[in-house]
Motif scaffolding. Structure first.
Motif, PDB file in Angstrom:
ATOM      1  N   GLY A   1      50.501  -1.722 -10.738  1.00  0.00           N
ATOM      2  CA  GLY A   1      50.998  -1.257  -9.448  1.00  0.00           C
ATOM      3  C   GLY A   1      49.934  -0.534  -8.643  1.00  0.00           C
ATOM      4  N   VAL A   2      49.164   0.330  -9.318  1.00  0.00           N
ATOM      5  CA  VAL A   2      48.098   1.058  -8.624  1.00  0.00           C
ATOM      6  C   VAL A   2      46.977   0.107  -8.224  1.00  0.00           C
ATOM      7  N   GLU A   3      46.766  -0.948  -8.999  1.00  0.00           N
ATOM      8  CA  GLU A   3      45.716  -1.913  -8.672  1.00  0.00           C
ATOM      9  C   GLU A   3      45.977  -2.595  -7.330  1.00  0.00           C
ATOM     10  N   GLU A   4      47.217  -2.651  -6.914  1.00  0.00           N
ATOM     11  CA  GLU A   4      47.548  -3.268  -5.623  1.00  0.00           C
ATOM     12  C   GLU A   4      46.903  -2.512  -4.456  1.00  0.00           C
ATOM     13  N   VAL A   5      46.657  -1.226  -4.635  1.00  0.00           N
ATOM     14  CA  VAL A   5      46.042  -0.433  -3.557  1.00  0.00           C
ATOM     15  C   VAL A   5      44.659   0.067  -3.977  1.00  0.00           C
ATOM     16  N   ALA A   6      44.062  -0.574  -4.981  1.00  0.00           N
ATOM     17  CA  ALA A   6      42.790  -0.107  -5.531  1.00  0.00           C
ATOM     18  C   ALA A   6      41.677  -0.117  -4.492  1.00  0.00           C
ATOM     19  N   GLU A   7      41.616  -1.140  -3.656  1.00  0.00           N
ATOM     20  CA  GLU A   7      40.548  -1.206  -2.659  1.00  0.00           C
ATOM     21  C   GLU A   7      40.647  -0.047  -1.666  1.00  0.00           C
TER      22      GLU A   7
ATOM     23  N   ASP B   1      28.218   2.767  -8.456  1.00  0.00           N
ATOM     24  CA  ASP B   1      28.533   1.391  -8.863  1.00  0.00           C
ATOM     25  C   ASP B   1      29.331   1.345 -10.153  1.00  0.00           C
ATOM     26  N   GLU B   2      29.245   2.409 -10.960  1.00  0.00           N
ATOM     27  CA  GLU B   2      30.004   2.411 -12.216  1.00  0.00           C
ATOM     28  C   GLU B   2      31.504   2.517 -11.995  1.00  0.00           C
ATOM     29  N   TRP B   3      31.915   2.752 -10.743  1.00  0.00           N
ATOM     30  CA  TRP B   3      33.337   2.858 -10.421  1.00  0.00           C
ATOM     31  C   TRP B   3      33.820   1.698  -9.549  1.00  0.00           C
ATOM     32  N   ARG B   4      32.952   1.055  -8.816  1.00  0.00           N
ATOM     33  CA  ARG B   4      33.361   0.106  -7.778  1.00  0.00           C
ATOM     34  C   ARG B   4      33.380  -1.335  -8.283  1.00  0.00           C
ATOM     35  N   GLY B   5      34.157  -2.143  -7.566  1.00  0.00           N
ATOM     36  CA  GLY B   5      34.141  -3.581  -7.785  1.00  0.00           C
ATOM     37  C   GLY B   5      35.024  -4.019  -8.931  1.00  0.00           C
ATOM     38  N   PRO B   6      35.354  -5.320  -8.956  1.00  0.00           N
ATOM     39  CA  PRO B   6      36.266  -5.851  -9.986  1.00  0.00           C
ATOM     40  C   PRO B   6      35.773  -5.599 -11.404  1.00  0.00           C
TER      41      PRO B   6
ATOM     42  N   PHE C   1      38.099   2.995 -13.102  1.00  0.00           N
ATOM     43  CA  PHE C   1      38.604   3.672 -11.908  1.00  0.00           C
ATOM     44  C   PHE C   1      40.130   3.753 -11.934  1.00  0.00           C
ATOM     45  N   LEU C   2      40.791   2.656 -12.331  1.00  0.00           N
ATOM     46  CA  LEU C   2      42.256   2.641 -12.369  1.00  0.00           C
ATOM     47  C   LEU C   2      42.798   3.601 -13.424  1.00  0.00           C
TER      48      LEU C   2
END
Length: 438
Positions: A94-100, A111-116, A122-123
């Motif tokens: 559910g939180v991944e839906e607003v991750a961006e 960079d250790e937190w960003r991107g797929p 991060f999640l």
């Protein structure tokens, strides 16, 4: 080797040309609302920008001093998940839906937190920290431990409310330690709680009631605040402006409170603690009522940091602090405003208040054409348009400068005496010269 290095640099620049388009850059700046405080500002803060008990979000996650709270955060997560009847996987999805959007809120996120590829870490932090913060606010609202925690729980109990929650409140207003309120809204929706509690107004109110009972509630219809610091700042500035801004005019300064008082200006406590209640009319300077305690410097520094770093925030808190730093130059200024009911000094020492605003007002200026700048002009014109008030103000400045302490008075007397003796000696030498010549 040099050619290969240049070629790699050219390729990298070419790849990022799209990101330099005004539309792309503008979208990036609009999304950001949580910032790392630059070193030049931390010099003034003396530790006010670093959490001491609890990390929220990625910036301070893993700090050794904050690790003891991690076990309590994971425990709160388990309680939320079990109570909801869902799985932890469902919360992450559910939180991944607003991750961006959540990632975009953090400026200069590594960079250790960003991107797929790095999103899982991060999640995990978002879900864990969001659930913990919700549980703490609910426990504080209930005034006792939440039902499915043990009575002797070190955090979610009356003991935690007395000894742990006050430190959590302080850490929640730190600029580098913010969670987007969008995250809390998403987690509450996943819990299947009453939908009325997940609307924007209810979330703003829940955060504000946890942070302060003295501030005005945010009105409905303004939308979801960015994060807890944004909530506290918006509430602090709530109310209708009593001052009008001006578009041009020369810069003015304002005397200290003691000097204003002796120039015929009186002080009156306003009906709210909002800086927007400041007004000046018929020789009466109306100011907000505010309490000075150990947390005041934290609140001011972080609200001012947000204004400096967030382009859409404005400059209201910064100018208010600069105003207070201008009129609170000595202990007698603080005593005067305390006697008028404007300041409630829980710090007890008047010099502590003076020192605090001296630190806070460093490296800040009043913006020309602002409402506070207009106030300065009104006060200046009120004093100097009347010769008696101007003379009284000048005399007060003179006395305050040279007779404020016995040592200053003795120094002035000694200096004046030496000057007079030097003049007499010079005259005697000149007269003696002419007598000899005659």
């Amino acid at each position: 080797m040099a050619d290969e290095t240049v070629e790699a640099w050219v390729v990298d620049v070419e790849k990022t040309l799209v990101d330099s388009q005004p539309e792309a850059e503008g979208a990036k700046w609009m999304a950001q609302s949580i910032y790392l405080v630059p070193a030049r500002m931390k010099i003034l803060g003396a530790g006010a920008y670093k959490p001491r008990t609890l990390s929220l979000g990625p910036y301070h996650h893993g700090d050794p001093d904050l690790l003891p709270m991690e076990v309590h955060k994971r425990r709160a997560l388990r309680h939320v998940v079990r109570r909801s009847g869902k799985t932890a996987r469902q919360f992450v999805a559910g939180v991944e839906e607003v991750a961006e959007k959540l990632e975009g809120a953090y400026a200069d996120l590594g960079d250790e937190w960003r991107g797929p590829g790095n999103r899982s870490r991060f999640l995990q932090v978002m879900v864990t920290d969001g659930c913990f913060l919700l549980e703490v606010m609910r426990m504080a609202a209930a005034g006792e431990h939440v039902g499915d925690y043990a009575p002797k729980d070190p955090v979610f109990s009356m003991h935690g409310l007395l000894y742990t929650v006050p430190h959590i409140r302080l850490d929640m207003v730190i600029m580098e330690n913010q969670l987007p309120l969008l995250l809390l809204q998403k987690i509450m929706a996943l819990e299947n709680v009453n939908t009325n509690l997940t609307d924007e107004f209810a979330i703003n109110r829940m955060v504000l009631e946890f942070l302060s009972t003295m501030l005005q509630p945010l009105p409905p219809g303004i939308g979801l605040a960015l994060h807890p610091l944004d909530v506290i700042r918006r509430s602090f500035l709530s109310g209708q402006d009593q001052l009008t801004s001006i578009t041009q005019g020369q810069g003015y300064s304002i005397p200290s409170a003691f000097e204003l008082y002796h120039a015929g200006i009186s002080f009156k406590a306003g009906s709210t603690i909002s800086p927007r209640c400041i007004s000046f009319q018929n020789g009466v300077l109306t100011m907000p009522r505010f309490v000075m305690d150990d947390s005041s410097e934290y609140f001011f520094l972080n609200m001012m940091a947000f204004e400096r770093l967030h382009a859409d925030a404005g400059n209201d808190v910064t100018e208010f602090v600069q105003f207070l730093g201008s009129i609170l130059l000595s202990a007698q200024d603080v005593k005067l405003l305390c006697s008028e009911g404007v300041i409630e000094n829980i710090l007890h020492e008047d010099e502590a208040v003076v020192g605090m605003f001296k630190r806070l007002a460093t490296d800040f200026v009043v913006v020309r054409g602002s409402a506070i700048g207009h106030l300065y002009q009104q006060v200046y014109m009120y004093i100097w348009n009347n010769p008696c008030r101007g003379l009284t103000y000048w005399f007060t400045q003179f006395v305050n400068t040279y007779f404020h302490t016995p040592w200053k008075a003795i120094s002035l007397f000694a200096g004046t005496l030496l000057l007079m003796l030097s003049i007499v000696q010079t005259l005697y030498a000149v007269l003696s010269f002419y007598r000899k010549k005659d």
